[in-house]
Design an enzyme around this catalytic site. Structure first.
Site, PDB file in Angstrom:
ATOM      1  N   HIS A   1     -20.747   5.039 -15.072  1.00  0.00           N
ATOM      2  CA  HIS A   1     -21.395   6.308 -15.404  1.00  0.00           C
ATOM      3  C   HIS A   1     -21.856   6.961 -14.115  1.00  0.00           C
ATOM      4  CE1 HIS A   1     -21.296   5.382 -19.628  1.00  0.00           C
ATOM      5  NE2 HIS A   1     -21.714   4.164 -19.318  1.00  0.00           N
TER       6      HIS A   1
ATOM      7  N   TYR B 264     -24.415  15.803 -12.536  1.00  0.00           N
ATOM      8  CA  TYR B 264     -23.142  15.129 -12.236  1.00  0.00           C
ATOM      9  C   TYR B 264     -22.550  15.517 -10.876  1.00  0.00           C
ATOM     10  CZ  TYR B 264     -23.391  13.999 -17.205  1.00  0.00           C
ATOM     11  OH  TYR B 264     -23.795  13.529 -18.441  1.00  0.00           O
TER      12      TYR B 264
ATOM     13  N   SER C  37     -24.114   9.351 -13.861  1.00  0.00           N
ATOM     14  CA  SER C  37     -25.579   9.469 -13.893  1.00  0.00           C
ATOM     15  C   SER C  37     -26.194   8.124 -14.274  1.00  0.00           C
ATOM     16  CB  SER C  37     -25.987  10.531 -14.923  1.00  0.00           C
ATOM     17  OG  SER C  37     -25.591  10.112 -16.227  1.00  0.00           O
TER      18      SER C  37
HETATM   19  O1  LIG Z   1     -20.580  12.502 -20.527  1.00  0.00           O
HETATM   20  C1  LIG Z   1     -21.393  11.727 -20.069  1.00  0.00           C
HETATM   21  C2  LIG Z   1     -21.262  11.264 -18.708  1.00  0.00           C
HETATM   22  C3  LIG Z   1     -21.812   9.893 -18.437  1.00  0.00           C
HETATM   23  O2  LIG Z   1     -20.907   8.928 -18.894  1.00  0.00           O
HETATM   24  C4  LIG Z   1     -21.928   9.725 -16.922  1.00  0.00           C
HETATM   25  O3  LIG Z   1     -20.892   9.584 -16.286  1.00  0.00           O
HETATM   26  O4  LIG Z   1     -23.029   9.772 -16.379  1.00  0.00           O
HETATM   27  C5  LIG Z   1     -23.135   9.672 -19.135  1.00  0.00           C
HETATM   28  C6  LIG Z   1     -23.018   9.940 -20.632  1.00  0.00           C
HETATM   29  O5  LIG Z   1     -24.284   9.748 -21.263  1.00  0.00           O
HETATM   30  C7  LIG Z   1     -22.597  11.349 -20.858  1.00  0.00           C
HETATM   31  O6  LIG Z   1     -22.406  11.578 -22.232  1.00  0.00           O
END
Ligand SMILES: O=C1C[C@@](O)(C(=O)O)C[C@@H](O)[C@@H]1O
Length: 267
Positions: free
Chosen positions: A198, A121, A200
């Site tokens: 997201h 992240y 990621s």
């Molecule tokens: O907490 C997160 C962060 C996320 O939402 C992202 O921003 O990449 C991706 C999700 O799978 C994960 O549970």
């Protein structure tokens, strides 16, 4: 808590339509610097959606600078949602623009950004993301309400509160992306443009992350581009809102229709 940052007041007597206008009385004289006011639906007699959710451009009649301030009939309610009204009165007819409010909602563990799996992240914090959103929103003429919660129920309540208050939702539902039918239902219920973000690339990770309930309710999804995805989401949201807008650029019809100070002494 948000504070009242200016003292403008709106009054009107008939339902809002895109072809009429409101009287805007500011303690500040017409000026070229922005004034931020809290919405005051109870004062102005229109729904919060009219104030915040709809695309609106208010054209103020001639005479703003000449009007004596009326006694304030009420104060703008503090609800945690705000809109910016910008006076631009270089010319005789001042134009007042609302900034559509976009809720930027973040789900669980995103408060841990910066320390949480930095290889996945990155090292930026949620505060950095909020600053990025504020900067981007400013550039786009949007207002943002940026929030994070670890609770599914709270996230759902915030989504519900958006109805009639926000013009759109940018959401990183984090772990609830993959599990929460209730969040999906809430997003479908509010009937607003939704952009899912997201940090990621969820499609390059574990199989269970490839399924997003939230995507069922999203107009678009941005993933895998790091936190810049938030800025991109706001840009996309601005475009979506523009597409909804059918206001003509030329407001001369409204300028003619709206004479708030007509007949007043000294007007
Ligand atoms: O907490 C997160 C962060 C996320 O939402 C992202 O921003 O990449 C991706 C999700 O799978 C994960 O549970």
């Amino acid at each position: 808590m948000l504070s009242l940052r200016s003292t403008a007041i709106l009054t009107r007597s008939s339902p809002i339509s895109s072809s009429n206008a409101a009287t805007v009385v500011g303690r500040e004289r017409a000026c070229d610097r922005p004034l931020t006011v809290m919405k005051a639906p109870s004062v102005i007699g229109v729904s919060e959606r009219d104030v915040l959710g709809a695309d609106m451009s208010w054209t103020m009649g001639r005479g703003l600078t000449r009007r004596k301030p009326e006694p304030l009939k009420g104060w703008f309610r503090e609800t945690g949602w705000e809109t910016d009204w910008t006076f631009s009165s270089a010319h005789a007819n001042a134009r007042l623009m609302t900034r559509p409010l976009i809720a930027v909602l973040n789900g669980p563990n995103l408060n841990m950004l910066g320390v949480r799996q930095p290889e996945m992240y990155g090292s930026v914090t949620l505060d950095d993301v909020e600053a990025l959103c504020a900067e981007t929103a400013e550039e786009l003429g949007l207002a943002v309400d940026f929030r994070q919660t670890n609770g599914e129920g709270e996230l759902i309540s915030w989504v519900q509160e958006c109805r009639g208050r926000a013009a759109g939702i940018v959401i990183n539902p984090a772990g609830y992306t993959h599990t929460s039918v209730a969040l999906m239902d809430a997003l479908l219920a509010v009937d607003l443009p939704v952009v899912e973000v997201h940090i990621s690339n969820i499609h390059r990770r574990e199989t269970f992350r490839r399924r997003s309930y939230v995507s069922q309710a999203a107009d678009g999804i941005i993933c895998g581009l790091g936190v810049r995805g938030y800025a991109l989401a706001l840009r996309a949201m601005a475009d979506l809102l523009d597409e909804q807008t059918d206001l003509p650029d030329d407001h001369s019809d409204r300028d003619q229709a709206f004479h708030p100070y007509e007949g007043e002494e000294g007007a």
